[in-house]
Design a protein around this motif. Structure first.
Motif, short mmCIF file in Angstrom:
data_model
loop_
_atom_site.label_atom_id
_atom_site.label_comp_id
_atom_site.label_asym_id
_atom_site.label_seq_id
_atom_site.Cartn_x
_atom_site.Cartn_y
_atom_site.Cartn_z
N SER A 103 45.53 -4.73 30.06
CA SER A 103 44.31 -4.93 30.56
C SER A 103 43.03 -4.80 29.27
O SER A 103 42.23 -4.83 29.77
N ASN A 104 43.85 -5.20 27.82
CA ASN A 104 43.32 -4.91 27.27
C ASN A 104 41.51 -6.31 26.99
O ASN A 104 42.32 -7.13 27.11
N LYS A 105 41.00 -5.72 26.08
CA LYS A 105 39.90 -7.12 26.51
C LYS A 105 40.54 -7.99 26.21
O LYS A 105 41.10 -7.93 24.81
N PHE A 106 40.54 -9.22 26.28
CA PHE A 106 40.42 -10.39 25.20
C PHE A 106 40.06 -11.05 24.54
O PHE A 106 41.12 -11.09 23.10
N PHE A 107 38.86 -10.57 23.77
CA PHE A 107 38.33 -10.97 22.57
C PHE A 107 37.89 -9.29 22.10
O PHE A 107 36.69 -8.39 22.19
N TYR A 108 38.43 -9.14 20.56
CA TYR A 108 38.61 -7.31 20.24
C TYR A 108 37.07 -7.82 19.85
O TYR A 108 36.71 -8.47 18.73
N SER A 109 37.05 -6.15 19.05
CA SER A 109 35.98 -6.46 18.00
C SER A 109 36.35 -5.42 17.08
O SER A 109 37.24 -4.40 17.60
#
Length: 153
Positions: A103-109
């Motif tokens: 469920s985490n975003k695919f593109f991290y910051s």
């Protein structure tokens, strides 16, 4: 009347990719550039991607990315096809997430305690990326106006 985003040539896209290769987070930035130019997705759609949207349960990149209606400008669900070359690029990037929550975003910051890019921060990311490469008039929307040459994927 506002000016349209610049259409990039193959050489300009190559300059962006070459620049990304020399910077921190090069794999992520390369994947961002390539997904934008290969799929024509809007920056808000890319920012909304979750790992489970792109990576299947076996850890492989999906052939199709299904965008939910709430993540599209038109509020209509749609499917984005992922070509073989893009799939290989995304697979390299996805190794970062080998055991991450789907469920985490695919593109991290890189910001601490961030859930990944928002549409606004990703738009700013592309603005500064193109500015550093020296591409005046280019913006996050340039990828929607540019057809990527097959040899660059």
């Amino acid at each position: 009347m506002s000016k349209q985003a610049k259409v990039l040539s193959g050489a300009e896209i190559r300059r962006v990719l070459d620049y990304c290769a020399t910077r921190k987070h090069s794999q992520r930035n390369r994947a961002l550039v390539l997904i934008m130019f290969n799929t024509g997705m809007r920056v808000s759609e890319v920012a909304s991607l979750r790992i489970k949207d792109v990576v299947d349960s076996e850890g492989n990149i999906k052939n199709e990315i299904r965008l939910l209606a709430e993540n599209t400008k038109t509020n209509e669900a749609r499917t984005v096809f992922v070509n073989e070359k893009l799939r290989k690029e995304l697979q390299q990037y996805a190794r970062v997430y080998a055991n991450a929550n789907p469920s985490n975003k695919f593109f991290y910051s890189q910001k601490k305690n961030s859930d990944g890019f928002t549409a606004n921060t990703l738009t700013q990311h592309f603005h500064y990326l193109y500015k550093r490469v020296g591409l005046d008039g280019a913006s996050s929307h340039s990828s929607r106006r540019t057809v990527i040459p097959p040899f660059l994927t």
